[in-house]
Enzyme design. Sequence first.
Site, PDB file in Angstrom:
ATOM      1  N   CYS A 253      13.846 128.681  59.423  1.00 43.56           N
ATOM      2  CA  CYS A 253      13.088 129.687  60.421  1.00 43.56           C
ATOM      3  C   CYS A 253      14.112 131.244  59.552  1.00 43.56           C
ATOM      4  CB  CYS A 253      12.840 129.844  61.234  1.00 43.56           C
ATOM      5  SG  CYS A 253      10.949 131.389  61.721  1.00 43.56           S
TER       6      CYS A 253
ATOM      7  N   CYS B  56       1.177 119.267  65.475  1.00 41.71           N
ATOM      8  CA  CYS B  56       1.978 120.629  65.258  1.00 41.71           C
ATOM      9  C   CYS B  56       2.706 120.340  64.065  1.00 41.71           C
ATOM     10  CB  CYS B  56       2.941 121.100  67.029  1.00 41.71           C
ATOM     11  SG  CYS B  56       3.462 122.111  67.116  1.00 41.71           S
TER      12      CYS B  56
ATOM     13  N   CYS C  26      13.763 135.031  65.925  1.00 44.81           N
ATOM     14  CA  CYS C  26      13.862 135.772  66.832  1.00 44.81           C
ATOM     15  C   CYS C  26      14.798 135.358  67.900  1.00 44.81           C
ATOM     16  CB  CYS C  26      12.058 134.675  67.859  1.00 44.81           C
ATOM     17  SG  CYS C  26      11.167 135.521  66.946  1.00 44.81           S
TER      18      CYS C  26
ATOM     19  N   CYS D   3      14.713 131.689  70.029  1.00 45.05           N
ATOM     20  CA  CYS D   3      13.796 130.583  69.217  1.00 45.05           C
ATOM     21  C   CYS D   3      14.628 129.347  68.875  1.00 45.05           C
ATOM     22  CB  CYS D   3      12.521 131.309  68.701  1.00 45.05           C
ATOM     23  SG  CYS D   3      11.942 129.563  67.680  1.00 45.05           S
TER      24      CYS D   3
ATOM     25  N   CYS E 268      10.992 123.761  70.338  1.00 39.24           N
ATOM     26  CA  CYS E 268      10.576 123.693  69.391  1.00 39.24           C
ATOM     27  C   CYS E 268      12.248 123.706  68.407  1.00 39.24           C
ATOM     28  CB  CYS E 268      10.119 124.281  68.204  1.00 39.24           C
ATOM     29  SG  CYS E 268       7.890 124.806  69.666  1.00 39.24           S
TER      30      CYS E 268
ATOM     31  N   GLU F 257      10.284 118.693  62.029  1.00 41.42           N
ATOM     32  CA  GLU F 257      10.005 118.031  63.632  1.00 41.42           C
ATOM     33  C   GLU F 257       7.908 118.430  63.240  1.00 41.42           C
ATOM     34  OE1 GLU F 257      13.178 119.729  66.201  1.00 41.42           O
ATOM     35  OE2 GLU F 257      10.996 120.239  67.159  1.00 41.42           O
TER      36      GLU F 257
HETATM   37  N1  SAH Z   1       6.964 131.315  63.634  1.00 44.33           N
HETATM   38  C1  SAH Z   1       5.468 131.301  64.045  1.00 44.33           C
HETATM   39  C2  SAH Z   1       5.352 129.628  64.661  1.00 44.33           C
HETATM   40  C3  SAH Z   1       6.316 129.204  65.249  1.00 44.33           C
HETATM   41  S1  SAH Z   1       6.991 128.698  66.482  1.00 44.33           S
HETATM   42  C4  SAH Z   1       5.181 132.005  65.425  1.00 44.33           C
HETATM   43  O1  SAH Z   1       6.209 132.867  65.722  1.00 44.33           O
HETATM   44  O2  SAH Z   1       4.406 131.649  65.602  1.00 44.33           O
HETATM   45  C5  SAH Z   1       5.213 128.751  68.135  1.00 44.33           C
HETATM   46  C6  SAH Z   1       5.837 129.281  70.077  1.00 44.33           C
HETATM   47  O3  SAH Z   1       6.840 128.718  70.425  1.00 44.33           O
HETATM   48  C7  SAH Z   1       5.908 130.735  69.277  1.00 44.33           C
HETATM   49  O4  SAH Z   1       4.904 131.258  70.099  1.00 44.33           O
HETATM   50  C8  SAH Z   1       7.527 131.094  69.944  1.00 44.33           C
HETATM   51  O5  SAH Z   1       7.283 131.739  69.955  1.00 44.33           O
HETATM   52  C9  SAH Z   1       7.308 129.890  71.300  1.00 44.33           C
HETATM   53  N2  SAH Z   1       8.300 129.276  71.253  1.00 44.33           N
HETATM   54  C10 SAH Z   1       9.873 129.388  70.927  1.00 44.33           C
HETATM   55  N3  SAH Z   1      11.015 128.861  70.773  1.00 44.33           N
HETATM   56  C11 SAH Z   1      10.170 128.658  72.714  1.00 44.33           C
HETATM   57  C12 SAH Z   1      11.104 127.724  73.233  1.00 44.33           C
HETATM   58  N4  SAH Z   1      12.164 127.340  73.704  1.00 44.33           N
HETATM   59  N5  SAH Z   1       9.923 127.870  74.898  1.00 44.33           N
HETATM   60  C13 SAH Z   1       9.137 128.671  74.422  1.00 44.33           C
HETATM   61  N6  SAH Z   1       8.173 128.335  73.180  1.00 44.33           N
HETATM   62  C14 SAH Z   1       8.920 129.264  72.750  1.00 44.33           C
END
Ligand code: SAH
Length: 351
Positions: free
Chosen positions: A111, A104, A115, A118, A335, A91
């Site tokens: 990944c 982006c 988390c 996510c 994302c 993406e």
């Molecule tokens: N792995 C890296 C970059 C990818 S995630 C990181 O953790 O920073 C990019 C951002 O989007 C991160 O801050 C992540 O926590 C956030 N993110 C992931 N899922 C999300 C969601 N459902 N709503 C809002 N932000 C989200």
Amino acid sequence: MKQSLYGYTLEGLQQLVLELGYKKFNGEQILRWLYQSQVTNIDDMTNLSLPVREALKEKYEIFLPEIVKKQVSDDGTIKYLLKMKDGSLVETVLMRYVYGNAVCVSSQVGCNMGCSFCASGLLKKVRDLTPSEMVAEVMTVQHDLNKSNERVSHIVIMGIGEPFDNYDNVMQFIYCINEAKGLAIGARHISVSTCGLVPKIRQLANEKLQINLAISLHAPNNEIRNKIMKVNHAYDMDLLKEALVEYCQKTNRRLTFEYILLNGINDQSEHASQLAKWLEGTNSYVNLIPYNSVDESSYRRSEEKNINNFYNLLKKYKINVTIRREFGKDIEAACGQLRAKSEVRKHENNC
Ligand code: SAH
């Protein structure tokens, strides 16, 4: 299989042509063709002699992924689902700010950070993306923008994947797009976001690069962070803070902290005060993120009044704070959702 010409620095391209038996200055010519003239065919590099072009074509190509899906939002955000050579889906998102066009970029296929909120982590990491594939993400968007005479001016490495779990490739990608005679995206226009892999934060502090570092913090204390981010078991908030204070001292750069407000989890008044306390000693600002609901997760977005309360409290504690503008509300926004859904569909079709 042919290699892509994308993803090399000037020095890398010079090395490449020397190895083919040609002249060092051909490297700069190729760089300009790729990123200034933006040709997609080696034959179009007309100031290279025919033998150089033929030698290049034997081993190399200019690989651009197939656009499997393109969603355009009312606010101008464009979300691309791209297919790499091995069929991997990636993406990439274009976001339009008043100050420019930001892409982006995803850094991995899937990944492994796990988390809990996510969508990207729903599907485990399949592999790292190469520097040339990350450059190809940017060039795909740039070629699309060429139709309206626009330019990609900013890069955020915040798509799918953990960039610091693919550190060397991500750094090569950054050095490539930063190349003055290439795409020339200024280091201050490049941001990389990590969930907090401490050894790599220390490594970045030693690169002579003025890029922006963003940390996905999302919690005000270890208890909450342990519950929502697996990485905290490896590098807790004390270790993270220590590395970040050092990073600020070494680089003189300001950090960004991303903080998703999750209803009832991390959005209460006491959490704001704990966060403010934890931030002491860092040169930073906090970006509060309204949560994008993911079907598979039970987390919910904080209520408007709690978002505002959290924001106001941080302000009161003299923290620099913003609430993130939302992009592409009308398209599959979170994302990883686009890829996750396509992979599930693919899987269902295969069964
Ligand atoms: N792995 C890296 C970059 C990818 S995630 C990181 O953790 O920073 C990019 C951002 O989007 C991160 O801050 C992540 O926590 C956030 N993110 C992931 N899922 C999300 C969601 N459902 N709503 C809002 N932000 C989200």
